[in-house]
Design a protein around this motif. Structure first.
Motif, PDB file in Angstrom:
ATOM      1  N   GLU A 231       0.823  -1.212   0.000  1.00  0.00           N
ATOM      2  CA  GLU A 231       0.000   0.000   0.000  1.00  0.00           C
ATOM      3  C   GLU A 231       0.854   1.257   0.000  1.00  0.00           C
ATOM      4  O   GLU A 231       0.489   2.279  -0.576  1.00  0.00           O
ATOM      5  CB  GLU A 231      -0.916   0.005   1.227  1.00  0.00           C
ATOM      6  CG  GLU A 231      -2.023  -1.044   1.165  1.00  0.00           C
ATOM      7  CD  GLU A 231      -2.814  -1.117   2.459  1.00  0.00           C
ATOM      8  OE1 GLU A 231      -2.553  -0.271   3.354  1.00  0.00           O
ATOM      9  OE2 GLU A 231      -3.669  -2.004   2.589  1.00  0.00           O
ATOM     10  N   GLN A 232       2.025   1.173   0.640  1.00  0.00           N
ATOM     11  CA  GLN A 232       2.886   2.353   0.768  1.00  0.00           C
ATOM     12  C   GLN A 232       3.699   2.636  -0.500  1.00  0.00           C
ATOM     13  O   GLN A 232       4.179   3.751  -0.687  1.00  0.00           O
ATOM     14  CB  GLN A 232       3.865   2.155   1.941  1.00  0.00           C
ATOM     15  CG  GLN A 232       3.187   2.059   3.298  1.00  0.00           C
ATOM     16  CD  GLN A 232       4.113   1.538   4.375  1.00  0.00           C
ATOM     17  OE1 GLN A 232       5.331   1.424   4.162  1.00  0.00           O
ATOM     18  NE2 GLN A 232       3.562   1.205   5.532  1.00  0.00           N
ATOM     19  N   SER A 233       3.875   1.613  -1.336  1.00  0.00           N
ATOM     20  CA  SER A 233       4.767   1.753  -2.488  1.00  0.00           C
ATOM     21  C   SER A 233       4.042   1.315  -3.750  1.00  0.00           C
ATOM     22  O   SER A 233       3.914   0.127  -4.021  1.00  0.00           O
ATOM     23  CB  SER A 233       6.027   0.899  -2.264  1.00  0.00           C
ATOM     24  OG  SER A 233       6.812   0.827  -3.421  1.00  0.00           O
ATOM     25  N   GLU A 234       3.585   2.303  -4.537  1.00  0.00           N
ATOM     26  CA  GLU A 234       2.838   1.981  -5.755  1.00  0.00           C
ATOM     27  C   GLU A 234       3.705   1.266  -6.788  1.00  0.00           C
ATOM     28  O   GLU A 234       3.212   0.439  -7.551  1.00  0.00           O
ATOM     29  CB  GLU A 234       2.260   3.259  -6.364  1.00  0.00           C
ATOM     30  CG  GLU A 234       1.093   3.831  -5.579  1.00  0.00           C
ATOM     31  CD  GLU A 234       0.446   5.003  -6.280  1.00  0.00           C
ATOM     32  OE1 GLU A 234       0.724   5.180  -7.479  1.00  0.00           O
ATOM     33  OE2 GLU A 234      -0.328   5.735  -5.641  1.00  0.00           O
ATOM     34  N   ASP A 235       5.014   1.582  -6.824  1.00  0.00           N
ATOM     35  CA  ASP A 235       5.883   0.948  -7.826  1.00  0.00           C
ATOM     36  C   ASP A 235       6.476  -0.373  -7.341  1.00  0.00           C
ATOM     37  O   ASP A 235       7.289  -0.979  -8.027  1.00  0.00           O
ATOM     38  CB  ASP A 235       7.009   1.897  -8.243  1.00  0.00           C
ATOM     39  CG  ASP A 235       7.951   2.213  -7.079  1.00  0.00           C
ATOM     40  OD1 ASP A 235       7.698   1.746  -5.939  1.00  0.00           O
ATOM     41  OD2 ASP A 235       8.939   2.930  -7.314  1.00  0.00           O
ATOM     42  N   LYS A 236       6.072  -0.811  -6.150  1.00  0.00           N
ATOM     43  CA  LYS A 236       6.467  -2.101  -5.569  1.00  0.00           C
ATOM     44  C   LYS A 236       7.949  -2.173  -5.197  1.00  0.00           C
ATOM     45  O   LYS A 236       8.476  -3.244  -4.914  1.00  0.00           O
ATOM     46  CB  LYS A 236       6.105  -3.272  -6.507  1.00  0.00           C
ATOM     47  CG  LYS A 236       4.608  -3.328  -6.816  1.00  0.00           C
ATOM     48  CD  LYS A 236       4.196  -4.643  -7.418  1.00  0.00           C
ATOM     49  CE  LYS A 236       2.725  -4.648  -7.777  1.00  0.00           C
ATOM     50  NZ  LYS A 236       1.846  -4.509  -6.603  1.00  0.00           N
ATOM     51  N   SER A 237       8.637  -1.038  -5.198  1.00  0.00           N
ATOM     52  CA  SER A 237      10.072  -1.051  -4.890  1.00  0.00           C
ATOM     53  C   SER A 237      10.332  -1.507  -3.453  1.00  0.00           C
ATOM     54  O   SER A 237      11.325  -2.194  -3.183  1.00  0.00           O
ATOM     55  CB  SER A 237      10.691   0.328  -5.121  1.00  0.00           C
ATOM     56  OG  SER A 237      10.025   1.311  -4.337  1.00  0.00           O
ATOM     57  N   ALA A 238       9.429  -1.137  -2.526  1.00  0.00           N
ATOM     58  CA  ALA A 238       9.621  -1.549  -1.135  1.00  0.00           C
ATOM     59  C   ALA A 238       9.494  -3.061  -0.994  1.00  0.00           C
ATOM     60  O   ALA A 238      10.263  -3.704  -0.263  1.00  0.00           O
ATOM     61  CB  ALA A 238       8.609  -0.843  -0.236  1.00  0.00           C
ATOM     62  N   LEU A 239       8.536  -3.637  -1.714  1.00  0.00           N
ATOM     63  CA  LEU A 239       8.393  -5.096  -1.694  1.00  0.00           C
ATOM     64  C   LEU A 239       9.604  -5.760  -2.346  1.00  0.00           C
ATOM     65  O   LEU A 239      10.159  -6.724  -1.811  1.00  0.00           O
ATOM     66  CB  LEU A 239       7.122  -5.513  -2.453  1.00  0.00           C
ATOM     67  CG  LEU A 239       5.787  -5.407  -1.728  1.00  0.00           C
ATOM     68  CD1 LEU A 239       4.657  -5.764  -2.687  1.00  0.00           C
ATOM     69  CD2 LEU A 239       5.733  -6.293  -0.498  1.00  0.00           C
ATOM     70  N   ASP A 240      10.006  -5.242  -3.497  1.00  0.00           N
ATOM     71  CA  ASP A 240      11.120  -5.854  -4.236  1.00  0.00           C
ATOM     72  C   ASP A 240      12.402  -5.885  -3.407  1.00  0.00           C
ATOM     73  O   ASP A 240      13.221  -6.798  -3.541  1.00  0.00           O
ATOM     74  CB  ASP A 240      11.376  -5.093  -5.540  1.00  0.00           C
ATOM     75  CG  ASP A 240      10.227  -5.237  -6.531  1.00  0.00           C
ATOM     76  OD1 ASP A 240       9.312  -6.043  -6.265  1.00  0.00           O
ATOM     77  OD2 ASP A 240      10.242  -4.537  -7.559  1.00  0.00           O
ATOM     78  N   SER A 241      12.566  -4.891  -2.532  1.00  0.00           N
ATOM     79  CA  SER A 241      13.798  -4.819  -1.730  1.00  0.00           C
ATOM     80  C   SER A 241      13.891  -5.964  -0.723  1.00  0.00           C
ATOM     81  O   SER A 241      14.968  -6.221  -0.175  1.00  0.00           O
ATOM     82  CB  SER A 241      13.862  -3.477  -0.997  1.00  0.00           C
ATOM     83  OG  SER A 241      12.858  -3.404   0.014  1.00  0.00           O
ATOM     84  N   LEU A 242      12.773  -6.646  -0.473  1.00  0.00           N
ATOM     85  CA  LEU A 242      12.767  -7.769   0.489  1.00  0.00           C
ATOM     86  C   LEU A 242      13.248  -9.078  -0.139  1.00  0.00           C
ATOM     87  O   LEU A 242      13.566 -10.019   0.581  1.00  0.00           O
ATOM     88  CB  LEU A 242      11.356  -7.984   1.038  1.00  0.00           C
ATOM     89  CG  LEU A 242      10.660  -6.791   1.693  1.00  0.00           C
ATOM     90  CD1 LEU A 242       9.295  -7.209   2.211  1.00  0.00           C
ATOM     91  CD2 LEU A 242      11.502  -6.205   2.816  1.00  0.00           C
ATOM     92  N   LEU A 243      13.282  -9.130  -1.462  1.00  0.00           N
ATOM     93  CA  LEU A 243      13.617 -10.385  -2.140  1.00  0.00           C
ATOM     94  C   LEU A 243      15.096 -10.728  -1.986  1.00  0.00           C
ATOM     95  O   LEU A 243      15.970  -9.879  -2.164  1.00  0.00           O
ATOM     96  CB  LEU A 243      13.270 -10.298  -3.626  1.00  0.00           C
ATOM     97  CG  LEU A 243      11.783 -10.211  -3.980  1.00  0.00           C
ATOM     98  CD1 LEU A 243      11.604 -10.035  -5.483  1.00  0.00           C
ATOM     99  CD2 LEU A 243      11.047 -11.457  -3.506  1.00  0.00           C
ATOM    100  N   MET A 244      15.362 -11.982  -1.672  1.00  0.00           N
ATOM    101  CA  MET A 244      16.725 -12.499  -1.657  1.00  0.00           C
ATOM    102  C   MET A 244      17.045 -13.073  -3.028  1.00  0.00           C
ATOM    103  O   MET A 244      16.153 -13.608  -3.703  1.00  0.00           O
ATOM    104  CB  MET A 244      16.874 -13.572  -0.582  1.00  0.00           C
ATOM    105  CG  MET A 244      16.794 -13.020   0.832  1.00  0.00           C
ATOM    106  SD  MET A 244      16.916 -14.310   2.103  1.00  0.00           S
ATOM    107  CE  MET A 244      15.256 -14.958   2.058  1.00  0.00           C
ATOM    108  N   PRO A 245      18.299 -12.975  -3.477  1.00  0.00           N
ATOM    109  CA  PRO A 245      18.638 -13.474  -4.810  1.00  0.00           C
ATOM    110  C   PRO A 245      18.476 -14.990  -4.911  1.00  0.00           C
ATOM    111  O   PRO A 245      18.599 -15.705  -3.903  1.00  0.00           O
ATOM    112  CB  PRO A 245      20.094 -13.050  -5.002  1.00  0.00           C
ATOM    113  CG  PRO A 245      20.610 -12.768  -3.641  1.00  0.00           C
ATOM    114  CD  PRO A 245      19.444 -12.338  -2.806  1.00  0.00           C
ATOM    115  N   PRO A 246      18.183 -15.490  -6.120  1.00  0.00           N
ATOM    116  CA  PRO A 246      17.970 -16.932  -6.298  1.00  0.00           C
ATOM    117  C   PRO A 246      19.123 -17.790  -5.796  1.00  0.00           C
ATOM    118  O   PRO A 246      18.900 -18.902  -5.306  1.00  0.00           O
ATOM    119  CB  PRO A 246      17.796 -17.075  -7.819  1.00  0.00           C
ATOM    120  CG  PRO A 246      17.262 -15.749  -8.262  1.00  0.00           C
ATOM    121  CD  PRO A 246      17.937 -14.743  -7.380  1.00  0.00           C
TER     122      PRO A 246
END
Length: 320
Positions: A231-246
């Motif tokens: 909800e806080q990040s329309e471009d999903k950058s905040a969510l993407d920052s949580l991802l760990m690399p494969p």
């Protein structure tokens, strides 16, 4: 008719703390929607009544899902003594009630010793085991008898490994355990078997997964926290920052094989690459040249050649 929206080509691994009451697939679908990812998969289902560590693979990371399915797991569980239930957990109907003998730490430790190391297990009758393509729990709902289900389950007897089994606490009618085990271990069966060894039967009251392969609950996010970030990040950058690399899914014990960009391009085209390396059934494949370091996938070294097994979809830079 318009084309269905594909979603984003985003890759990485997110550890979710699965809440009570949701299936693993329900959690997966909610995460996939939050990230608007075009591809997602989980790495080993937890029952709706279980909680805890559920790694979600997005995009290219799904190619390593099987590695995580095959990895060791860790659980905390509470077993209630004195009852045997049809499903091995609190959701099942009571099949037997038996008196609980007096227990103490010394007795319990002597019993738990029998369940460490390699142990034979018969999977629970209410499991995802299939007969003629149908799960046993579905056949049970259609009227399959307990005896018939037990016969099917017995045929699926397997050897699993309990790396660690720790008694955290106990009461006159319950015990709390921590378990670290190999893939394919049924904690319900472990608790039931411990209950039988005590002499009174047991079932799982609570089950929480603490580890899955290299991932642990300290890395996990709740669905609520993910939804707030979305909800806080329309471009999903905040969510993407949580991802760990494969590559975090790859075992540290697998050696890295470094290839030039030219060799990497040939490998991605399906060619075998000659090497002086010793044979190895499992290696990490990397393109490493002039400051470039790109994960290509996983493979093996066999008879002087590097052969790919699972390759990523990657774009190699042109250094010319």
């Amino acid at each position: 008719m318009g084309r269905k929206k594909k979603g984003r080509d985003i890759s990485g691994i997110l550890v979710v703390n699965k809440p009570l009451g949701l299936s693993s697939n329900q959690v997966l679908q909610r995460v996939k929607r939050l990230f608007n990812a075009n591809k997602a998969g989980h790495t080993g289902a937890l029952d709706p009544e279980a909680t805890g560590v559920l790694p979600i693979c997005l995009g290219e990371a799904t190619k390593f899902s099987q590695l995580l399915l095959d990895s060791d797991k860790g659980y905390d569980t509470k077993g209630v003594l004195g009852q045997v239930r049809s499903t091995g957990d609190k959701e099942g109907e009571v099949l037997q009630e038996r008196a609980v003998p007096e227990i103490d730490a010394e007795l319990l430790e002597s019993i738990l010793t029998r369940f460490r190391g390699d142990v034979e297990q018969v999977p629970p009758m209410f499991s995802a085991l299939k007969m003629d393509g149908k799960p046993l729990y579905e056949l049970a709902r259609q009227g399959m008898s307990q005896e018939e289900m037990r016969a099917v389950a017995e045929k699926k007897r397997r050897t699993i490994r309990i790396h660690e089994l720790t008694l955290n606490s106990f009461a006159p009618d319950s015990l709390n355990l921590s378990v670290r085990c190999s893939k394919g271990t049924y904690i319900r069966t472990l608790v039931e078997d411990i209950g039988e060894a005590i002499g009174c039967g047991a079932y799982v009251q609570d089950l929480h997964r603490t580890h899955s392969g290299p991932y642990h609950e300290g890395m996990a996010y709740t669905l609520e926290s993910l939804e707030q970030l979305a909800e806080q990040s329309e471009d999903k950058s905040a969510l993407d920052s949580l991802l760990m690399p494969p590559e975090t899914a790859l075992p540290d014990s697998w050696p890295e094989v470094s290839l030039s960009l030219t060799e990497a391009a040939r490998l991605l085209q399906g060619q075998a690459i000659r090497t002086g390396l010793s044979d190895n059934p499992s290696v990490q494949l990397w393109a490493v040249e002039s400051g470039v370091r790109i994960l290509l996938g996983i493979g093996r070294v066999e008879k002087g050649a590097i052969r790919s097994q699972r390759l990523m979809q990657v774009s190699l830079p042109d250094l010319a």
